[in-house]
Design an enzyme around this catalytic site. Sequence first.
Site, PDB file in Angstrom:
ATOM      1  N   HIS A   3      35.131  35.364  47.938  1.00 38.90           N
ATOM      2  CA  HIS A   3      36.555  35.720  47.664  1.00 38.90           C
ATOM      3  C   HIS A   3      37.253  34.760  48.795  1.00 38.90           C
ATOM      4  O   HIS A   3      38.144  35.131  49.587  1.00 38.90           O
ATOM      5  CB  HIS A   3      37.102  37.186  48.300  1.00 38.90           C
ATOM      6  N   ALA A  36      38.534  31.562  47.573  1.00 42.83           N
ATOM      7  CA  ALA A  36      39.360  30.551  46.673  1.00 42.83           C
ATOM      8  C   ALA A  36      40.579  30.017  47.196  1.00 42.83           C
ATOM      9  O   ALA A  36      40.919  28.767  47.495  1.00 42.83           O
ATOM     10  CB  ALA A  36      39.597  30.947  45.372  1.00 42.83           C
ATOM     11  N   GLU A  73      33.779  44.514  47.721  1.00 44.39           N
ATOM     12  CA  GLU A  73      33.692  43.644  48.329  1.00 44.39           C
ATOM     13  C   GLU A  73      33.839  44.148  49.967  1.00 44.39           C
ATOM     14  O   GLU A  73      34.661  45.053  50.121  1.00 44.39           O
ATOM     15  CB  GLU A  73      34.934  42.581  48.312  1.00 44.39           C
ATOM     16  N   ALA A  96      40.124  35.053  39.742  1.00 47.87           N
ATOM     17  CA  ALA A  96      41.264  35.819  39.541  1.00 47.87           C
ATOM     18  C   ALA A  96      41.059  37.132  40.341  1.00 47.87           C
ATOM     19  O   ALA A  96      41.042  37.346  41.473  1.00 47.87           O
ATOM     20  CB  ALA A  96      41.624  35.840  37.856  1.00 47.87           C
ATOM     21  N   ARG A  97      40.782  38.071  39.445  1.00 44.18           N
ATOM     22  CA  ARG A  97      40.417  39.524  39.805  1.00 44.18           C
ATOM     23  C   ARG A  97      39.256  40.157  39.178  1.00 44.18           C
ATOM     24  O   ARG A  97      39.383  39.728  37.906  1.00 44.18           O
ATOM     25  CB  ARG A  97      41.978  40.403  39.670  1.00 44.18           C
ATOM     26  N   ASP A 136      47.855  32.201  26.501  1.00 43.45           N
ATOM     27  CA  ASP A 136      48.592  33.002  27.296  1.00 43.45           C
ATOM     28  C   ASP A 136      49.630  33.486  26.417  1.00 43.45           C
ATOM     29  O   ASP A 136      50.307  32.816  25.546  1.00 43.45           O
ATOM     30  CB  ASP A 136      49.310  32.094  28.256  1.00 43.45           C
TER      31      ASP A 136
END
Length: 341
Positions: free
Chosen positions: A314, A316, A295, A265-266, A203
């Site tokens: 998708h 989560a 999607e 995430a993405r 990070d």
Amino acid sequence: MTNVVVIGDPFVPADNLAVAAKGLMLESPINIQRFDWQAEKSRSEFREVIKILEHDGPNGFELSSDILAAVSTAEYLLVHLAPVSQKLLAHAKKLKMIGTCRGGLEHIDLAEVKKSKELSVINVIRNAEPVADFTIGLMYATVRNIAASAIQVKNGDWPQNFPNDAYKTSFSNLKVGLVGLGHIGKIVAKRLTALGLEVSAYDAFAQQAALEQEGYQIKLKSLQEIFSDSDVVSLHLRVVPETINLIDQSLLQLMKPSAYLINTARPDIIKQEDLIECLTKKKIAGAGIDVLWEEPIAPDEPLLRLDNVVITSHIAGDTIDAIERSPQLLQKEMNKVLQKA
């Protein structure tokens, strides 16, 4: 009198946002004006709007003249997914704070926001815990072939062998590398260390001393080290210009043949063709992904033909409590800032 505008949508109605607005710790009485955006759409129809909003940003959407008139006198604006566009911000000359009860900020023109030193944006990760839980579940489902076996059993088979047979091991033996240590990444780390796994992370803004002071058992590494050292790499990044296609061939080729990639995430943080090539050639043991570049998934999606990837739809962050409590979480975060002011 302090003017507050709330703009709801099919997922978070204006009435829910108004309740949160009433609890803001402001010095003067609060006048709340409430609006609902895209209220005529069902949730499934609104999901299509969300896809466009997240991909293209807020400036392609129109807001009613009533909303624009209301924000012209507002000091505070609360939204869920309503577009905070350049046009809206041009009208909002008195605005001090924008609160949004979601983690992503794709619906806000942040470049325009940054032009004002007086304007701040407060957001909340409403579904951090559900996403973290799902991420670990997806790790298990992928590494231990839970999903692959379940699908084949329902199709009348009784599988005993899988593409990752050479690498199967107890979950606690795995070293997990996290890419991104926001709210979700930190919850994942806590859960994994409690299960006895070794966790490292990359990070750009994290500091080792601060993590240790907060009680996290995480070793910070470079991005390259995360991909080369980890048995499981889990992605927890936002989509910003610096992260689009960040995960490409140069990083994927560093992974062990026995390693797995997890993405809740993405999709845009991964270079699509590079991941497909990596999995097709079985350069890694497998992948588990909850987000896709298109999607719902297209029938001709190349990933569907592969036996070393688990794909979920998708879901989560999709729990009954995450969205419902998001305005209250936003109220709490806004009040923290207001009390410091």
